[in-house]
Scaffold this motif. Sequence first.
Motif, PDB file in Angstrom:
ATOM      1  N   GLY A  21      72.518  56.455  27.686  1.00 18.69           N
ATOM      2  CA  GLY A  21      72.646  57.373  28.804  1.00 18.69           C
ATOM      3  C   GLY A  21      72.340  58.806  28.409  1.00 18.69           C
ATOM      4  N   TYR A  22      72.708  59.705  29.281  1.00 20.93           N
ATOM      5  CA  TYR A  22      72.487  61.126  29.083  1.00 20.93           C
ATOM      6  C   TYR A  22      73.514  61.854  29.941  1.00 20.93           C
ATOM      7  CZ  TYR A  22      70.499  60.910  33.742  1.00 20.93           C
ATOM      8  OH  TYR A  22      70.340  60.711  35.087  1.00 20.93           O
ATOM      9  N   GLY A  23      73.676  63.152  29.698  1.00 19.95           N
ATOM     10  CA  GLY A  23      74.589  63.913  30.538  1.00 19.95           C
ATOM     11  C   GLY A  23      75.404  64.914  29.758  1.00 19.95           C
ATOM     12  N   PRO A  24      76.261  65.660  30.448  1.00 22.67           N
ATOM     13  CA  PRO A  24      76.963  66.798  29.849  1.00 22.67           C
ATOM     14  C   PRO A  24      77.981  66.434  28.772  1.00 22.67           C
ATOM     15  CG  PRO A  24      77.751  66.393  32.081  1.00 22.67           C
ATOM     16  CD  PRO A  24      76.550  65.540  31.894  1.00 22.67           C
ATOM     17  N   SER A  25      78.440  65.193  28.714  1.00 22.73           N
ATOM     18  CA  SER A  25      79.461  64.823  27.735  1.00 22.73           C
ATOM     19  C   SER A  25      78.878  64.319  26.419  1.00 22.73           C
ATOM     20  CB  SER A  25      80.407  63.762  28.317  1.00 22.73           C
ATOM     21  OG  SER A  25      81.135  64.291  29.397  1.00 22.73           O
ATOM     22  N   LEU A  26      77.578  64.437  26.241  1.00 22.60           N
ATOM     23  CA  LEU A  26      76.950  63.967  25.010  1.00 22.60           C
ATOM     24  C   LEU A  26      77.580  64.622  23.785  1.00 22.60           C
ATOM     25  CD1 LEU A  26      74.792  62.410  23.434  1.00 22.60           C
ATOM     26  CD2 LEU A  26      73.197  64.282  23.896  1.00 22.60           C
ATOM     27  N   GLU A  27      77.768  65.935  23.820  1.00 22.21           N
ATOM     28  CA  GLU A  27      78.343  66.634  22.667  1.00 22.21           C
ATOM     29  C   GLU A  27      79.787  66.203  22.423  1.00 22.21           C
ATOM     30  OE1 GLU A  27      76.753  68.458  20.421  1.00 22.21           O
ATOM     31  OE2 GLU A  27      74.983  67.858  21.576  1.00 22.21           O
ATOM     32  N   LEU A  28      80.537  65.949  23.489  1.00 21.49           N
ATOM     33  CA  LEU A  28      81.894  65.443  23.331  1.00 21.49           C
ATOM     34  C   LEU A  28      81.888  64.124  22.573  1.00 21.49           C
ATOM     35  CD1 LEU A  28      84.951  65.207  23.924  1.00 21.49           C
ATOM     36  CD2 LEU A  28      84.343  64.216  26.139  1.00 21.49           C
ATOM     37  N   ILE A  75      82.899  60.799  17.837  1.00 25.21           N
ATOM     38  CA  ILE A  75      82.384  59.844  16.852  1.00 25.21           C
ATOM     39  C   ILE A  75      82.626  60.368  15.442  1.00 25.21           C
ATOM     40  CG2 ILE A  75      80.243  58.850  15.914  1.00 25.21           C
ATOM     41  CD1 ILE A  75      79.270  58.743  18.897  1.00 25.21           C
ATOM     42  N   ASP A  76      82.399  61.648  15.253  1.00 24.77           N
ATOM     43  CA  ASP A  76      82.656  62.265  13.951  1.00 24.77           C
ATOM     44  C   ASP A  76      84.151  62.324  13.663  1.00 24.77           C
ATOM     45  OD1 ASP A  76      81.792  63.812  11.577  1.00 24.77           O
ATOM     46  OD2 ASP A  76      82.809  65.470  12.581  1.00 24.77           O
ATOM     47  N   VAL A  78      93.179  74.089  34.965  1.00 17.53           N
ATOM     48  CA  VAL A  78      93.711  74.362  33.632  1.00 17.53           C
ATOM     49  C   VAL A  78      92.597  74.893  32.733  1.00 17.53           C
ATOM     50  CG1 VAL A  78      95.004  73.432  31.682  1.00 17.53           C
ATOM     51  CG2 VAL A  78      95.355  72.486  33.968  1.00 17.53           C
ATOM     52  N   SER A  79      92.862  76.000  32.094  1.00 12.72           N
ATOM     53  CA  SER A  79      91.897  76.641  31.199  1.00 12.72           C
ATOM     54  C   SER A  79      91.618  75.751  29.984  1.00 12.72           C
ATOM     55  CB  SER A  79      92.464  77.988  30.748  1.00 12.72           C
ATOM     56  OG  SER A  79      91.675  78.567  29.742  1.00 12.72           O
ATOM     57  N   ALA A  80      90.325  75.622  29.634  1.00 12.98           N
ATOM     58  CA  ALA A  80      89.929  74.782  28.504  1.00 12.98           C
ATOM     59  C   ALA A  80      88.822  75.461  27.714  1.00 12.98           C
ATOM     60  CB  ALA A  80      89.452  73.418  29.000  1.00 12.98           C
ATOM     61  N   ALA A  81      88.974  75.475  26.397  1.00 12.11           N
ATOM     62  CA  ALA A  81      87.983  76.120  25.538  1.00 12.11           C
ATOM     63  C   ALA A  81      86.804  75.213  25.228  1.00 12.11           C
ATOM     64  CB  ALA A  81      88.635  76.591  24.238  1.00 12.11           C
ATOM     65  N   ASN A  82      87.008  73.875  25.271  1.00  9.56           N
ATOM     66  CA  ASN A  82      85.914  72.964  24.957  1.00  9.56           C
ATOM     67  C   ASN A  82      86.188  71.575  25.529  1.00  9.56           C
ATOM     68  OD1 ASN A  82      87.643  71.567  23.125  1.00  9.56           O
ATOM     69  ND2 ASN A  82      87.136  73.015  21.507  1.00  9.56           N
ATOM     70  N   GLU A  83      85.298  70.630  25.186  1.00  9.62           N
ATOM     71  CA  GLU A  83      85.348  69.285  25.775  1.00  9.62           C
ATOM     72  C   GLU A  83      86.585  68.505  25.333  1.00  9.62           C
ATOM     73  OE1 GLU A  83      82.911  70.460  23.930  1.00  9.62           O
ATOM     74  OE2 GLU A  83      81.033  70.476  25.059  1.00  9.62           O
ATOM     75  N   PHE A  84      87.093  68.756  24.112  1.00  4.20           N
ATOM     76  CA  PHE A  84      88.297  68.072  23.662  1.00  4.20           C
ATOM     77  C   PHE A  84      89.487  68.437  24.561  1.00  4.20           C
ATOM     78  CE2 PHE A  84      87.884  66.678  18.939  1.00  4.20           C
ATOM     79  CZ  PHE A  84      86.783  65.916  19.266  1.00  4.20           C
ATOM     80  N   VAL A  85      89.608  69.716  24.876  1.00  7.64           N
ATOM     81  CA  VAL A  85      90.705  70.152  25.740  1.00  7.64           C
ATOM     82  C   VAL A  85      90.499  69.590  27.152  1.00  7.64           C
ATOM     83  CG1 VAL A  85      92.089  72.117  26.493  1.00  7.64           C
ATOM     84  CG2 VAL A  85      90.802  72.267  24.364  1.00  7.64           C
ATOM     85  N   ASP A  86      89.243  69.555  27.620  1.00  3.74           N
ATOM     86  CA  ASP A  86      88.933  68.940  28.928  1.00  3.74           C
ATOM     87  C   ASP A  86      89.525  67.536  29.010  1.00  3.74           C
ATOM     88  OD1 ASP A  86      87.421  71.167  29.535  1.00  3.74           O
ATOM     89  OD2 ASP A  86      85.483  70.187  29.298  1.00  3.74           O
TER      90      ASP A  86
END
Length: 770
Positions: A207-214, A219-220, A447-455
Amino acid sequence: MRIKVLGYNIFQVGGTSQSNLNLVRALVAGGHDVTYVNFVGFQKRHVQELKQSKEAALAGAQVVAFRGIQSLLDTDMLIITRENFFNMAREVKQHDANIIVLGEIHGPLAYLPEQTTLALDAIDAVRVSTAEIAESFAQHYAYPYVFPMYVNTAHINWQIAPPITNRNLLVKARFEDEVKDVSYVLKLMRYAIHEKGQHDVHLYLQGYGPSLELYKRLIDYYALTNYVHINEETPEAYVYISASPYETLGYSILESIASGQRALIYPGDDKVLAHIYKSYNAVDFIQKDLATDYKTMMTAFEKLYALAQQQEDQQRYERQFVQEDYAKCLITQTIRCATEHAIQVTNVQKPKITAKQQYWEGQRRRLVGKLKRSIKLPKKLTHNVWSQRISRAVLLGEARLKRMQRQQSVRENHIFVESFHGKNFSGDPKYIALALQYLHPEAIFYVSAANEFVDMEIRSYGMIPVRFGSRDYIQAFDQCRYVIINGNLWDKLTKQKEQCVIQTWHGFPLKRMVNDLMDLEERRRQAAQFKPRMLKWDVLLTSSRQYERYVTSAFDLDAHPSLRIFPYGAPRNSYLIRYQQDEQERAMIQEKYLFTKDATKCYILFCPTWRKGTRNNVSDVDLVELIKTLPSNYEIIVKLHPNEGHLQRTYQAMHQRIHCFANELVDIQELYLLADVLITDYSSAMFDYAHLQRPILILAEDTEAYRQEIGFYFDMAELTSIQRVRTDVTAISSAIKEALNVNHSDIIERFMTYDTATSDETVARKIWQC
């Protein structure tokens, strides 16, 4: 009949695009004059490439690009296949009241944004996937002109395949975690491989989309690099897995079953997928419980999807999904609803935005997104021209935002929450939000979030993450009646008079702050910056008279006479008081962080505070040597200060019995509840942890230097229930093994007097009365 179909972009991969291709083919096959209107601009080669990749795609239909309302007229029926385009129906009806408008709901109702204008006064009929969704839609929107009908599945080619056992999982979806919850599948992989030792299990993500970096980060973080494959060649045999909270059908599920594969499906919070697929031999359902789902997954790997079972499922599919004349059925039901609805144009509202305006706004957003992805400015901009351009852009942006703010109306049931400037979701703001959510289920939380992990953490509580500092962040803040924070507001936010700002601060003050700092120059600097921010507060929480005395001095609260003090305790500690003896809650936390449930484990929480400057370790204590001196059931959890999160990898890789989690995913109250012993230095952690009546060890490595530079409000030697230890491993190990039951009542009665098991609900009720 002349029919126009309006869609967003039929040239991109996805379920809605495939649905529209199938719909166009069915309408053409039914003898209708079909025009497909693509909202996104395209070139002729795009049509040719689509026809080459998908046989007979768009054959017999005219394909045009959207250019405003004229693109949607001159037809007998208009089918709108995207919910945020429904508002165009009003303009269509005003131009030609005879055009029948069908709105198709492709996504789950739960994902329809509150602000979406469905314009149901101008929509003749609405099609949804199932009877259950139709009933829910009719009730929620008071709109009876809705009928259930699955999307066309004509592209699915059923193939009976020889059964093969394998240990491959496949997810084929848009990478949008709030919709697809692929992060849960990654957690399940982490559990299977690292907790259960199943090193032959592999997951393929397509797939593809905005959560790729998350997903790459997870995975890491979960050490799955060798086991998870993104957009690599799909294996011949696999078990399809879907963890989506909501789906209306799931093309990928059907496609996998039709190719002879098994499927693991989360039934959906609304149980829609359970209803659709409950009778299929190929399907097993997961529950989003790691231990249970692991067993289900391993069983699915071993079960053969026999030929006879495949044939039975094919017959079920044909009875359920195959329509002899799809176009006729769709049009008949649409006309029936339109006849019953009998829309009068005089009752249709005037559109707030024209189709042409919506088109150009879409063009602008795509252009801005493209520029953001393609232009990388140098880190240091010294050229005067660049500086001037950027300054002008910032000023224009701020002016535009101020205009937006003036136009924004504050909504009573909207609540803005921020913990540590979005670096994680924890502390008093979180527990107040949860109490408000319980008391007022209708409330909406940003809710304020700095990055995808907090999301990811925020979404797990059914709340809406907004990226710190973004346009969405500012817009969310502007419309919220209540603002709950444990630090200062971002200076670029403009507080409106209708808003109530609740300041919780973050922990009991052991170390001197702001106006009480030992360094005179630093004190003046911080006080000058702090005062205008403090004057934005409306309410401040306190946990004791002692706490109130310290913060009054530190923050110069006397300069803010209208500030209201809430002496109801720290809401975050209600959680500790309520669950301190709850083994089930402790087991849930253990599974959340350590992917296991083992009551025999003993955990030592090492929670050092931050020091100025960069350091390679947070203590001189040799943690590896320490863990070796302790019994095998002991493990250490290192909780880093947010400013030292870069050391997470170092401590996580230190030893198999030493753990260190990403700060964005950590709620320290949960770690307190999990821990049997706390080791800290000058952190306020000791005051919260005292509620649990468990041993606390104070590691004093640089007490005198710290006292001279920062200063303390009182001498820690006064806290007699807390044990001071030296930095050598033997002393610490002995203190841990010899630790007996303790009584921290003196600490609680002196510093945390107001904390109760219901502080969170008490504060929430008082806030709602502000």
